[in-house]
Enzyme design. Structure first.
Site, mmCIF file in Angstrom:
data_model
loop_
_atom_site.group_PDB
_atom_site.id
_atom_site.type_symbol
_atom_site.label_atom_id
_atom_site.label_comp_id
_atom_site.label_asym_id
_atom_site.label_seq_id
_atom_site.Cartn_x
_atom_site.Cartn_y
_atom_site.Cartn_z
ATOM 1 N N ARG A 160 -26.214 24.876 4.881
ATOM 2 C CA ARG A 160 -25.812 25.531 6.125
ATOM 3 C C ARG A 160 -26.578 24.868 7.252
ATOM 4 O O ARG A 160 -27.429 24.016 7.040
ATOM 5 C CB ARG A 160 -25.980 27.058 6.088
ATOM 6 C CG ARG A 160 -26.984 27.625 5.168
ATOM 7 C CD ARG A 160 -28.421 27.756 5.644
ATOM 8 N NE ARG A 160 -28.600 27.867 7.050
ATOM 9 C CZ ARG A 160 -29.507 27.198 7.714
ATOM 10 N NH1 ARG A 160 -30.328 26.358 7.090
ATOM 11 N NH2 ARG A 160 -29.651 27.320 9.013
ATOM 12 N N GLY A 161 -26.233 25.278 8.483
ATOM 13 C CA GLY A 161 -26.832 24.628 9.648
ATOM 14 C C GLY A 161 -25.917 23.495 10.093
ATOM 15 O O GLY A 161 -25.401 22.731 9.260
ATOM 16 N N ALA A 162 -25.750 23.382 11.421
ATOM 17 C CA ALA A 162 -24.716 22.489 11.962
ATOM 18 C C ALA A 162 -24.818 21.048 11.451
ATOM 19 O O ALA A 162 -23.837 20.471 10.973
ATOM 20 C CB ALA A 162 -24.795 22.522 13.484
ATOM 21 N N GLN A 192 -32.114 33.697 7.489
ATOM 22 C CA GLN A 192 -32.452 32.267 7.570
ATOM 23 C C GLN A 192 -33.863 32.051 8.117
ATOM 24 O O GLN A 192 -34.526 31.083 7.775
ATOM 25 C CB GLN A 192 -31.456 31.521 8.475
ATOM 26 C CG GLN A 192 -30.087 31.302 7.882
ATOM 27 C CD GLN A 192 -29.126 32.395 8.307
ATOM 28 O OE1 GLN A 192 -29.530 33.538 8.545
ATOM 29 N NE2 GLN A 192 -27.855 32.068 8.391
ATOM 30 N N ASP A 200 -24.818 25.631 17.179
ATOM 31 C CA ASP A 200 -23.749 25.262 16.253
ATOM 32 C C ASP A 200 -22.575 24.629 16.986
ATOM 33 O O ASP A 200 -21.779 23.916 16.387
ATOM 34 C CB ASP A 200 -23.300 26.507 15.485
ATOM 35 C CG ASP A 200 -24.448 27.033 14.625
ATOM 36 O OD1 ASP A 200 -24.607 26.576 13.497
ATOM 37 O OD2 ASP A 200 -25.239 27.847 15.143
#
Ligand code: MRU
Length: 373
Positions: free
Chosen positions: A54-56, A209, A250
């Protein structure tokens, strides 16, 4: 970044078998460090949609490698190969909606394919482009660190060396990119340079997160930090316990509106009310050059309400899921929000720091001036 003394990126081509791409399954951190082997585009789609990654930036890198894996498994027949790649691109693009790096990486792979003349040449191109996307993400974050650290240095000087208190939300760290992180890159560099800092880590409900990932990262690097519940930031700001806020993004519009993990907007409001600078760190792959109005135009992901009503936790030696809400009540789970440009002090990018405005962004990215009218 190092984990228990060993260097890792968050995604890498297996050195023993180039048909395999390795990822760290983030769902089990900080309790288990689990490496997963991806062999197909379906593995990549699942890794993104189930938030193993996850994470852009990392979502973009995974999409780049996902296209590479799709190419490895596609037909040798060039016409069928190209059709299968378009299908793979659609699958990947639909894995999660908000981080624009996903579509950006897939489109970059599709663009690169236009220069190939058959399936074997295409496979070489897909591998090179996937590695380029990952390598550029890493380098962009390193540069964000170089630019952003100056802001921390300045505050440190103003405070005559007393610790600089930085608040961050969610995980825009090493785990959200290929390495370094965006929001954390200036933090790691400041720490390395001996500047005294302390990080307030929002836990970031419902997926945590912050408390699971950002706190773990900072601990690995020995950066002083404290986990706080999501609602404490405003109180800390009122008491003078926060010097600056740095978050990731994001998707950021060409006008400087910032989509980031839900709750970011409330931090920006509190920061403005308390005269605290609010910075957003992002690589240029996170700009959506086509959008002007973040609130109206950025798609906001809605995930299952179960993520709100239940939590996963570590019990002695295993994960357990427990309910934390009234079973009869419905829950809704918007996982991002949009902070309007007017609440953002500046954007920290790989090319430098700019105001969150078309003019400011254009000054660093003149090649997009046509769009940024
Ligand atoms: O839902 P996630 O974990 O993929 O959300 C992404 C994030 O971690 C944050 O929004 C982050 O601040 C920006 S990603 C670099």
């Amino acid at each position: 970044m190092k984990v228990a003394g060993e260097y890792y990126q968050t995604i890498w081509l297996d050195p023993q078998d180039e048909t395999v791409v390795n990822i760290i399954d983030q769902r089990f951190l900080p309790f288990e460090f689990s490496i997963e082997r991806m062999k197909t585009v379906y593995d990549a789609v699942q890794a993104i949609s189930e938030m193993k990654v996850r994470g852009a930036g990392l979502i973009g890198a995974t999409a780049g490698f996902g296209m590479y894996l799709a190419g490895l498994n596609a037909s040798d027949n060039w016409k069928i190969f190209r059709r299968q790649m378009v299908e793979a691109a659609d699958l990947l693009k639909n894995a999660r909606p908000t981080a624009v790096n996903l579509a950006w990486a897939v489109d970059r792979q599709l663009g690169a394919l236009e220069h190939a003349k058959d399936s074997s040449e295409a496979r070489v191109v897909l591998q090179k482009t996937a590695l380029d996307i990952a390598g550029e993400d890493r380098e962009s974050c390193r540069l964000i660190g170089e630019h952003g650290v100056k802001l921390i240095e300045q505050i440190s000087e103003n405070k005559e060396g007393a610790p600089v208190n930085i608040l961050t939300h969610c995980n825009a760290g090493w785990l959200a990119f290929v390495d370094y992180g965006s929001a954390t890159a200036p933090i790691y560099l400041a720490h390395k340079r001996g500047i005294r800092i302390h990080v307030w880590v929002d836990e970031t409900r419902p997926w945590n997160q912050g408390s699971r990932l950002t706190a773990w990262e900072l601990a690995q690097e020995g950066v002083p930090h404290t986990i706080i519940t999501d609602n404490v930031g405003g109180h800390l700001m009122q008491r003078g316990m926060v010097d600056m806020v740095i978050v990731g993004s994001d998707r950021t519009t060409s006008t400087g509106d910032v989509a980031n993990k839900v709750g970011t907007y409330l931090k920006a409001l509190a920061a403005r009310d308390n005269g605290i600078p609010f910075y957003v760190a992002l690589p240029s792959s996170t700009f959506d050059w086509n959008l002007k109005d973040g609130i109206a135009e950025i798609p906001i992901e809605e995930r299952s309400g179960n993520e709100v009503k239940k939590v996963m936790g570590w019990l002695k030696d295993r994960f357990v899921e427990v309910s934390i809400a009234s079973p009869e009540s419905p829950a809704i789970n918007y996982v991002f929000d949009v902070t309007p440009a007017r609440l953002v002090t500046a954007l920290i990018t790989e090319r430098g720091i700019c105001s969150p405005s078309p003019e400011g962004i254009r000054s660093l990215f003149p090649e997009f001036s046509g769009i940024l009218q």
